[in-house]
Design a protein around this motif. Sequence first.
Motif, PDB file in Angstrom:
ATOM      1  N   PHE A   1     -29.864  97.401 -81.953  1.00  0.00           N
ATOM      2  CA  PHE A   1     -29.385  98.748 -81.671  1.00  0.00           C
ATOM      3  C   PHE A   1     -30.550  99.707 -81.496  1.00  0.00           C
ATOM      4  O   PHE A   1     -30.522 100.598 -80.655  1.00  0.00           O
ATOM      5  CB  PHE A   1     -28.452  99.259 -82.767  1.00  0.00           C
ATOM      6  CG  PHE A   1     -27.913 100.620 -82.447  1.00  0.00           C
ATOM      7  CD1 PHE A   1     -26.913 100.767 -81.503  1.00  0.00           C
ATOM      8  CD2 PHE A   1     -28.437 101.759 -83.037  1.00  0.00           C
ATOM      9  CE1 PHE A   1     -26.436 102.026 -81.169  1.00  0.00           C
ATOM     10  CE2 PHE A   1     -27.961 103.013 -82.696  1.00  0.00           C
ATOM     11  CZ  PHE A   1     -26.957 103.150 -81.770  1.00  0.00           C
TER      12      PHE A   1
ATOM     13  N   GLY B   1     -31.613  99.392 -78.214  1.00  0.00           N
ATOM     14  CA  GLY B   1     -30.673 100.051 -77.322  1.00  0.00           C
ATOM     15  C   GLY B   1     -30.930 101.538 -77.217  1.00  0.00           C
ATOM     16  O   GLY B   1     -30.789 102.138 -76.159  1.00  0.00           O
TER      17      GLY B   1
ATOM     18  N   ALA C   1     -31.459 103.257 -73.715  1.00  0.00           N
ATOM     19  CA  ALA C   1     -30.119 103.777 -73.452  1.00  0.00           C
ATOM     20  C   ALA C   1     -29.960 104.326 -72.047  1.00  0.00           C
ATOM     21  O   ALA C   1     -28.876 104.329 -71.492  1.00  0.00           O
ATOM     22  CB  ALA C   1     -29.781 104.873 -74.464  1.00  0.00           C
TER      23      ALA C   1
ATOM     24  N   ASN D   1     -19.355 109.586 -71.458  1.00  0.00           N
ATOM     25  CA  ASN D   1     -20.105 109.840 -72.694  1.00  0.00           C
ATOM     26  C   ASN D   1     -19.719 111.152 -73.360  1.00  0.00           C
ATOM     27  O   ASN D   1     -20.545 111.817 -73.981  1.00  0.00           O
ATOM     28  CB  ASN D   1     -21.613 109.845 -72.397  1.00  0.00           C
ATOM     29  CG  ASN D   1     -22.183 108.458 -72.349  1.00  0.00           C
ATOM     30  OD1 ASN D   1     -21.568 107.556 -71.791  1.00  0.00           O
ATOM     31  ND2 ASN D   1     -23.352 108.265 -72.929  1.00  0.00           N
TER      32      ASN D   1
ATOM     33  N   PRO E   1     -26.368 106.633 -77.250  1.00  0.00           N
ATOM     34  CA  PRO E   1     -26.384 105.299 -76.653  1.00  0.00           C
ATOM     35  C   PRO E   1     -25.045 104.600 -76.807  1.00  0.00           C
ATOM     36  O   PRO E   1     -24.410 104.666 -77.857  1.00  0.00           O
ATOM     37  CB  PRO E   1     -27.497 104.573 -77.421  1.00  0.00           C
ATOM     38  CG  PRO E   1     -27.603 105.310 -78.711  1.00  0.00           C
ATOM     39  CD  PRO E   1     -27.296 106.739 -78.390  1.00  0.00           C
ATOM     40  N   TYR E   2     -24.625 103.948 -75.736  1.00  0.00           N
ATOM     41  CA  TYR E   2     -23.376 103.175 -75.712  1.00  0.00           C
ATOM     42  C   TYR E   2     -22.141 104.039 -75.953  1.00  0.00           C
ATOM     43  O   TYR E   2     -21.059 103.518 -76.193  1.00  0.00           O
ATOM     44  CB  TYR E   2     -23.394 102.045 -76.751  1.00  0.00           C
ATOM     45  CG  TYR E   2     -24.693 101.296 -76.835  1.00  0.00           C
ATOM     46  CD1 TYR E   2     -25.288 100.752 -75.698  1.00  0.00           C
ATOM     47  CD2 TYR E   2     -25.340 101.133 -78.060  1.00  0.00           C
ATOM     48  CE1 TYR E   2     -26.486 100.058 -75.775  1.00  0.00           C
ATOM     49  CE2 TYR E   2     -26.541 100.444 -78.144  1.00  0.00           C
ATOM     50  CZ  TYR E   2     -27.118  99.915 -76.997  1.00  0.00           C
ATOM     51  OH  TYR E   2     -28.305  99.233 -77.087  1.00  0.00           O
TER      52      TYR E   2
ATOM     53  N   CYS F   1     -22.187  90.194 -80.488  1.00  0.00           N
ATOM     54  CA  CYS F   1     -22.903  91.370 -80.988  1.00  0.00           C
ATOM     55  C   CYS F   1     -22.390  91.876 -82.334  1.00  0.00           C
ATOM     56  O   CYS F   1     -23.176  92.298 -83.179  1.00  0.00           O
ATOM     57  CB  CYS F   1     -22.795  92.513 -79.976  1.00  0.00           C
ATOM     58  SG  CYS F   1     -23.672  92.242 -78.429  1.00  0.00           S
TER      59      CYS F   1
ATOM     60  N   LYS G   1     -19.939  99.838 -71.382  1.00  0.00           N
ATOM     61  CA  LYS G   1     -20.660 100.108 -72.624  1.00  0.00           C
ATOM     62  C   LYS G   1     -20.863  98.820 -73.418  1.00  0.00           C
ATOM     63  O   LYS G   1     -21.925  98.594 -74.007  1.00  0.00           O
ATOM     64  CB  LYS G   1     -19.905 101.132 -73.470  1.00  0.00           C
ATOM     65  CG  LYS G   1     -19.612 102.440 -72.753  1.00  0.00           C
ATOM     66  CD  LYS G   1     -20.879 103.113 -72.240  1.00  0.00           C
ATOM     67  CE  LYS G   1     -20.557 104.404 -71.534  1.00  0.00           C
ATOM     68  NZ  LYS G   1     -21.777 105.030 -70.949  1.00  0.00           N
ATOM     69  N   LEU G   2     -19.842  97.963 -73.436  1.00  0.00           N
ATOM     70  CA  LEU G   2     -19.972  96.688 -74.138  1.00  0.00           C
ATOM     71  C   LEU G   2     -21.015  95.816 -73.448  1.00  0.00           C
ATOM     72  O   LEU G   2     -21.838  95.170 -74.120  1.00  0.00           O
ATOM     73  CB  LEU G   2     -18.629  95.962 -74.187  1.00  0.00           C
ATOM     74  CG  LEU G   2     -17.451  96.722 -74.804  1.00  0.00           C
ATOM     75  CD1 LEU G   2     -16.272  95.778 -75.032  1.00  0.00           C
ATOM     76  CD2 LEU G   2     -17.837  97.413 -76.102  1.00  0.00           C
TER      77      LEU G   2
ATOM     78  N   GLU H   1     -23.522  96.847 -71.774  1.00  0.00           N
ATOM     79  CA  GLU H   1     -24.836  97.448 -72.060  1.00  0.00           C
ATOM     80  C   GLU H   1     -25.350  96.981 -73.417  1.00  0.00           C
ATOM     81  O   GLU H   1     -26.533  96.637 -73.567  1.00  0.00           O
ATOM     82  CB  GLU H   1     -24.721  98.967 -72.019  1.00  0.00           C
ATOM     83  CG  GLU H   1     -26.056  99.675 -72.180  1.00  0.00           C
ATOM     84  CD  GLU H   1     -25.910 101.186 -72.126  1.00  0.00           C
ATOM     85  OE1 GLU H   1     -26.954 101.865 -72.217  1.00  0.00           O
ATOM     86  OE2 GLU H   1     -24.779 101.691 -72.007  1.00  0.00           O
ATOM     87  N   MET H   2     -24.479  96.965 -74.416  1.00  0.00           N
ATOM     88  CA  MET H   2     -24.889  96.484 -75.737  1.00  0.00           C
ATOM     89  C   MET H   2     -25.280  95.013 -75.674  1.00  0.00           C
ATOM     90  O   MET H   2     -26.271  94.594 -76.294  1.00  0.00           O
ATOM     91  CB  MET H   2     -23.752  96.691 -76.742  1.00  0.00           C
ATOM     92  CG  MET H   2     -23.592  98.112 -77.224  1.00  0.00           C
ATOM     93  SD  MET H   2     -22.283  98.286 -78.480  1.00  0.00           S
ATOM     94  CE  MET H   2     -20.975  99.019 -77.499  1.00  0.00           C
TER      95      MET H   2
ATOM     96  N   ASP I   1     -28.691  94.706 -74.006  1.00  0.00           N
ATOM     97  CA  ASP I   1     -29.782  95.152 -74.870  1.00  0.00           C
ATOM     98  C   ASP I   1     -30.072  94.134 -75.968  1.00  0.00           C
ATOM     99  O   ASP I   1     -31.217  93.963 -76.382  1.00  0.00           O
ATOM    100  CB  ASP I   1     -29.462  96.513 -75.485  1.00  0.00           C
ATOM    101  CG  ASP I   1     -29.756  97.669 -74.534  1.00  0.00           C
ATOM    102  OD1 ASP I   1     -30.493  97.443 -73.559  1.00  0.00           O
ATOM    103  OD2 ASP I   1     -29.253  98.777 -74.757  1.00  0.00           O
TER     104      ASP I   1
END
Length: 317
Positions: A19, A22, A26, A46, A61-62, A120, A145-146, A148-149, A152
């Motif tokens: 994280f 991330g 971001a 966001n 972020p996320y 994750c 967003k998922l 992206e996590m 990362d």
Amino acid sequence: EKSGIRRSAPCFATAVAFFDSGRKNANASGSIRPADRISEWVFPSNIYCIACGSVIDATAPYALCDGCVRAFAWNTGRVCAKCGKSLEGILRADEADGRAAGLCFDCEAAGRVFGKGYSCVTYEGNARETVRALKYRDQAHIADKLAEMMWDRIRSAADAETGEMCAPDLIIPVPMHIIKRRKRGYDQAALIAKRLAARMGLPYDERCIARSGQTSVMSSLRRDERKRNVHDMFALAGDAEKRVAGKDILLVDDVFTTGSTADACASVLLAAGAANVDVYTFASGANVRIGYATGNRQEPDGSVVENPCQLRAKGST
């Protein structure tokens, strides 16, 4: 030596603070379509936390608020050596009983077809609500967003010396039945897989596996019922054999529970000549022993707790 989709190092190191990575990355755009950028500009995602709905800073972020970041059960500690499910807590208590070190209850009980699995977070609390919002509340933007996590986490686990990281030949989503997809309007696994592939700059193909029938709601089923539920439920689609033969494949889904679906899909791909199939999901179920007769959880001390999945299923539609 090449092993599955791993190069010189495992795809995911344990105990990595991905994280934090991330937060640093971001604003990395990835290879997202211009149309998606326009949509994000017109309808920014966001504004609210994707987990709890609270108002957030646009730079979060996320699209997660700080409270949900702390509340998520990130799989950064000890994980199952096979499926990647968190082993925090229960495994340590059971190692004295002579159980296979490093495996969750499900992987210990069943031989796996897929090569290795990764995730994750643990599927609980606000992480569970985030996935449910994506699947059942028409919030398709959460898929990005998922992804992206997930991306990362891959980057954070790159080899420190060489920079090498997870690099499959092809990314494939676990398919949803066409009737359910039309009803929902999208396939959440396909959305996640496509966005992940775009960020990684890797080939994506959602036309390799076809779902031949609709399954019962999996959250209410025991391990043995899940396995029967997906038996012969997947098949190779059209001319997919030539696209998967000899390939290292990363199979992507939203949640990994017992692994029955992942094994069923991996069987189809391996039978078509795939060199290896690894599995990557955003979330994975908790490491609990599910009784075959009642679906209840048996704790290491022998006590039994009613399966929360059954409790949720009773009140769900």
